[in-house]
Design a protein around this motif. Structure first.
Motif, PDB file in Angstrom:
ATOM      1  N   SER A   1      29.302  40.468  87.110  1.00 45.21           N
ATOM      2  CA  SER A   1      29.257  39.738  85.737  1.00 45.21           C
ATOM      3  C   SER A   1      30.501  40.299  84.978  1.00 45.21           C
ATOM      4  O   SER A   1      30.999  41.497  85.378  1.00 45.21           O
ATOM      5  CB  SER A   1      28.113  40.799  85.228  1.00 45.21           C
ATOM      6  N   PRO A   2      30.829  39.441  84.169  1.00 43.08           N
ATOM      7  CA  PRO A   2      32.055  39.666  83.377  1.00 43.08           C
ATOM      8  C   PRO A   2      31.925  41.006  82.597  1.00 43.08           C
ATOM      9  O   PRO A   2      32.756  41.457  82.246  1.00 43.08           O
ATOM     10  CB  PRO A   2      32.242  38.485  82.605  1.00 43.08           C
ATOM     11  N   ASP A   3      30.701  41.381  82.222  1.00 44.12           N
ATOM     12  CA  ASP A   3      30.603  42.438  81.384  1.00 44.12           C
ATOM     13  C   ASP A   3      30.689  43.855  82.129  1.00 44.12           C
ATOM     14  O   ASP A   3      31.011  44.883  81.564  1.00 44.12           O
ATOM     15  CB  ASP A   3      28.864  42.681  80.842  1.00 44.12           C
ATOM     16  N   VAL A   4      30.658  43.774  83.597  1.00 46.56           N
ATOM     17  CA  VAL A   4      30.757  45.116  84.296  1.00 46.56           C
ATOM     18  C   VAL A   4      32.231  44.979  85.169  1.00 46.56           C
ATOM     19  O   VAL A   4      32.424  44.135  86.003  1.00 46.56           O
ATOM     20  CB  VAL A   4      29.696  45.038  85.153  1.00 46.56           C
ATOM     21  N   ALA A   5      33.034  45.969  84.975  1.00 45.98           N
ATOM     22  CA  ALA A   5      34.443  46.121  85.543  1.00 45.98           C
ATOM     23  C   ALA A   5      35.069  44.822  85.870  1.00 45.98           C
ATOM     24  O   ALA A   5      35.648  44.514  86.919  1.00 45.98           O
ATOM     25  CB  ALA A   5      34.111  46.753  86.854  1.00 45.98           C
ATOM     26  N   GLY A   6      35.127  43.784  84.746  1.00 46.49           N
ATOM     27  CA  GLY A   6      35.767  42.880  84.860  1.00 46.49           C
ATOM     28  C   GLY A   6      35.358  41.571  85.901  1.00 46.49           C
ATOM     29  O   GLY A   6      36.009  40.840  86.159  1.00 46.49           O
ATOM     30  N   GLY A   7      34.064  41.937  86.109  1.00 50.50           N
ATOM     31  CA  GLY A   7      33.589  40.963  87.238  1.00 50.50           C
ATOM     32  C   GLY A   7      34.098  41.091  88.614  1.00 50.50           C
ATOM     33  O   GLY A   7      34.158  40.050  89.390  1.00 50.50           O
ATOM     34  N   ASN A   8      34.805  42.212  88.923  1.00 50.29           N
ATOM     35  CA  ASN A   8      35.462  42.375  90.240  1.00 50.29           C
ATOM     36  C   ASN A   8      34.199  43.014  91.298  1.00 50.29           C
ATOM     37  O   ASN A   8      34.435  42.971  92.555  1.00 50.29           O
ATOM     38  CB  ASN A   8      36.519  43.531  90.310  1.00 50.29           C
ATOM     39  N   ILE A   9      33.226  43.549  90.626  1.00 47.66           N
ATOM     40  CA  ILE A   9      32.234  44.448  91.548  1.00 47.66           C
ATOM     41  C   ILE A   9      31.021  43.887  91.443  1.00 47.66           C
ATOM     42  O   ILE A   9      30.624  43.276  90.484  1.00 47.66           O
ATOM     43  CB  ILE A   9      32.480  45.941  91.500  1.00 47.66           C
ATOM     44  N   ARG A  10      30.154  43.881  92.553  1.00 41.42           N
ATOM     45  CA  ARG A  10      28.607  43.624  92.454  1.00 41.42           C
ATOM     46  C   ARG A  10      27.884  45.004  92.074  1.00 41.42           C
ATOM     47  O   ARG A  10      27.813  45.864  92.325  1.00 41.42           O
ATOM     48  CB  ARG A  10      28.125  43.202  93.686  1.00 41.42           C
ATOM     49  N   THR A  11      27.028  44.528  90.769  1.00 37.26           N
ATOM     50  CA  THR A  11      26.297  45.909  90.430  1.00 37.26           C
ATOM     51  C   THR A  11      24.874  45.171  90.071  1.00 37.26           C
ATOM     52  O   THR A  11      24.624  43.837  89.823  1.00 37.26           O
ATOM     53  CB  THR A  11      26.863  46.389  89.038  1.00 37.26           C
ATOM     54  N   ILE A  12      23.950  46.119  89.986  1.00 35.96           N
ATOM     55  CA  ILE A  12      22.637  45.881  89.554  1.00 35.96           C
ATOM     56  C   ILE A  12      22.445  45.522  88.240  1.00 35.96           C
ATOM     57  O   ILE A  12      21.365  45.009  87.581  1.00 35.96           O
ATOM     58  CB  ILE A  12      21.575  46.748  90.366  1.00 35.96           C
ATOM     59  N   LYS A  13      23.468  45.974  87.481  1.00 35.40           N
ATOM     60  CA  LYS A  13      23.120  45.745  86.063  1.00 35.40           C
ATOM     61  C   LYS A  13      22.662  44.730  85.375  1.00 35.40           C
ATOM     62  O   LYS A  13      21.750  44.703  84.671  1.00 35.40           O
ATOM     63  CB  LYS A  13      24.544  46.379  85.399  1.00 35.40           C
ATOM     64  N   PRO A  14      23.516  43.626  85.660  1.00 39.13           N
ATOM     65  CA  PRO A  14      23.011  42.357  85.012  1.00 39.13           C
ATOM     66  C   PRO A  14      21.612  41.948  85.395  1.00 39.13           C
ATOM     67  O   PRO A  14      20.785  41.307  84.335  1.00 39.13           O
ATOM     68  CB  PRO A  14      23.966  41.433  85.569  1.00 39.13           C
ATOM     69  N   PHE A  15      21.233  42.319  86.536  1.00 40.97           N
ATOM     70  CA  PHE A  15      19.698  41.828  86.896  1.00 40.97           C
ATOM     71  C   PHE A  15      18.759  42.744  86.419  1.00 40.97           C
ATOM     72  O   PHE A  15      17.856  42.094  85.565  1.00 40.97           O
ATOM     73  CB  PHE A  15      19.679  41.976  88.631  1.00 40.97           C
ATOM     74  N   CYS A  16      18.916  44.246  86.355  1.00 40.70           N
ATOM     75  CA  CYS A  16      17.973  44.939  85.700  1.00 40.70           C
ATOM     76  C   CYS A  16      17.899  44.791  84.085  1.00 40.70           C
ATOM     77  O   CYS A  16      16.899  44.733  83.458  1.00 40.70           O
ATOM     78  CB  CYS A  16      18.326  46.272  85.914  1.00 40.70           C
ATOM     79  N   ALA A  17      19.326  44.554  83.472  1.00 32.80           N
ATOM     80  CA  ALA A  17      19.324  44.700  81.997  1.00 32.80           C
ATOM     81  C   ALA A  17      18.593  43.628  81.410  1.00 32.80           C
ATOM     82  O   ALA A  17      17.975  43.402  80.465  1.00 32.80           O
ATOM     83  CB  ALA A  17      20.705  44.758  81.712  1.00 32.80           C
ATOM     84  N   GLU A  18      18.555  42.472  82.164  1.00 29.21           N
ATOM     85  CA  GLU A  18      17.972  40.967  81.488  1.00 29.21           C
ATOM     86  C   GLU A  18      16.541  41.134  80.953  1.00 29.21           C
ATOM     87  O   GLU A  18      16.146  40.991  79.907  1.00 29.21           O
ATOM     88  CB  GLU A  18      18.148  39.963  82.717  1.00 29.21           C
ATOM     89  N   CYS A  19      15.553  41.945  81.930  1.00 30.83           N
ATOM     90  CA  CYS A  19      14.389  42.049  81.474  1.00 30.83           C
ATOM     91  C   CYS A  19      14.294  43.405  80.636  1.00 30.83           C
ATOM     92  O   CYS A  19      13.427  43.649  79.873  1.00 30.83           O
ATOM     93  CB  CYS A  19      13.501  42.294  82.696  1.00 30.83           C
TER      94      CYS A  19
END
Lengths: 252, 172
Positions: free
Chosen positions: B91-109
């Motif tokens: 996600s562009p919000d986390v580390a410039g979109g260079n790494i895979r994190t769970i944040k975008p998935f969890c944060a949405e809900c």
């Protein structure tokens, strides 16, 4: 009152003896239950809980070349993801190299000291939330889900084996969650042990051709560690406290 | 008695609209009008049906974390590490979109439901990179688009009003 004149350690010893009696009775009952399932010492099936059929321990040979203990500290840092802080006084330290000297004879030894995985762990006794806990196979852990960071366990530990995480932690290892405000210590690489592997420090030493630490099941009379412990005189640090550590030292 | 019923009904629909139908329609899962978290980058099938996971994932994880840590039971059905392994996304919000994190998935809900979790105060949310395969940079989403959700809400409102008009209309 006479009992007031007794040194407190005596009462402590009685208490521990009583507890050991109760514990051994419990162990017999559990062990017979295990035999019904046909299991014994050795590898555990996936999805099965740890049982008191095993008692994990280590034998550390302090006569080994002292430079080898840096390997242990480095391997632990790499495996568990600690180290690298800027505050030596407060940074977590899961295992450290300790040098001792007998002042009267001049004899010196260097040994690694970490959580001794006591059979009667004082850290578990004092924990107000039940976060400091002992697994059935003797490994002493912190359940960080319920640790409130009060640090009573750190004060109770005779080995100063535990650390408090003072600063935010990033980039933890997937198998080793670590967080600010909780206490942590050597886990005897429980994630590896559960996977029938040796702890990272033991493996790192073996990769260098050293057998300075033997890891294994103290309950299994045929295990390498049990044979070594019965063949050599070993000591555990502060045996007088009666906490029955699972980590034995040879040569001190 | 029709009047209070109608008022309750209208209040209910208004609440539903205001709250985005979080509670009442979450049970509809992929047909609901809640958020649309991204589909897993890896894997085809979750360990439980999607609706079940949406509602009960926290129970599954909490129950099993105690079994794993305190009893040493490993390799069972639920695993936070496996959640991360499948659902982590760039996600562009986390580390410039260079790494895979769970944040975008969890944060949405969790943002939508105003739930603050602290799993990732200690657990890493970073997943190892996917080794091979031609995956799109952001995966397709679960559920309906915003337009479809609007249509669904207005449809429900319309049906409700219609049902009331069949028996004599909204309050006189």
């Amino acid at each position: 009152m006479n009992s007031n004149n007794l040194p407190p350690i005596t009462e402590e010893k009685i208490d521990i003896e009583r507890r050991r009696l109760l514990a051994s009775g419990g162990a017999i009952a559990i062990a017979s239950g295990i035999m019904l399932y046909g299991g014994g010492a050795g590898a555990r099936e996936k999805g099965q809980p740890a049982t008191s059929a095993q008692r994990w321990g280590m034998l550390i040979d302090t006569t080994a070349d002292k430079s080898i203990w840096d390997t242990v500290v480095t391997a632990c840092k790499r495996e568990q993801g600690w180290g690298g802080g800027n505050n030596p006084a407060t940074d977590p330290q899961w295992v450290r190299k300790v040098s001792i000297k007998n002042k009267s004879t001049g004899a010196e030894a260097t040994l690694p000291v970490m959580c001794q995985h006591c059979a009667n762990p004082p850290c578990v006794d004092v924990c107000p939330t039940g976060a400091s806990m002992q697994r059935a196979d003797g490994i002493v852990l912190v359940d960080k889900h319920i640790c409130i960071g009060c640090r009573y366990c750190m004060m109770a530990c005779p080995y100063s084996a535990r650390s408090f995480v003072h600063e935010p932690v990033h980039n933890q290892k997937p198998h080793m969650p670590r967080g600010m405000g909780t206490v942590e210590s050597c886990t005897m690489c429980v994630h590896r042990v559960d996977n029938n592997q040796q702890p990272a420090c033991v493996e790192a030493l073996e990769a260098k051709g050293s057998k300075a630490i033997i890891f294994g099941d103290l309950n299994d009379p045929d295990s390498e560690i049990s044979r070594a412990v019965s063949a050599h005189v070993t000591r555990r640090i502060r045996e007088d406290l009666g906490v029955e550590p699972g980590v034995h030292y040879k040569g001190i | 008695m029709r009047l209070p019923n109608n008022i309750l009904g209208i209040a209910f629909i208004a609440l539903t609209l205001l709250l985005g139908a979080g509670g009442a329609y979450a049970a509809e899962g992929t047909n609901g009008i809640g958020p649309n978290p991204a589909k897993a980058e890896k894997g085809e099938q979750c360990v439980e049906p999607v609706d079940d996971m949406r509602r009960y994932h926290m129970n599954y994880l909490k129950h099993q974390r105690d079994e794993t840590l305190r009893e040493g039971i490993r390799g069972k059905k639920y695993s936070l590490n496996e959640c991360i392994d499948c659902h982590a996304a760039k996600s562009p919000d986390v580390a410039g979109g260079n790494i895979r994190t769970i944040k975008p998935f969890c944060a949405e809900c969790h943002q939508f439901a105003a739930v603050k979790i602290d799993c990732f105060e200690c657990h890493t949310g970073i997943a190892s990179p996917i080794k091979k395969g031609n995956k799109p940079p952001m995966p397709s989403k679960h559920g309906k688009t915003d337009q479809e959700k609007d249509a669904l809400v207005f449809g429900m409102l319309e049906n409700y009003l219609k049902s009331k008009s069949d028996v004599g209309g909204v309050a006189e």
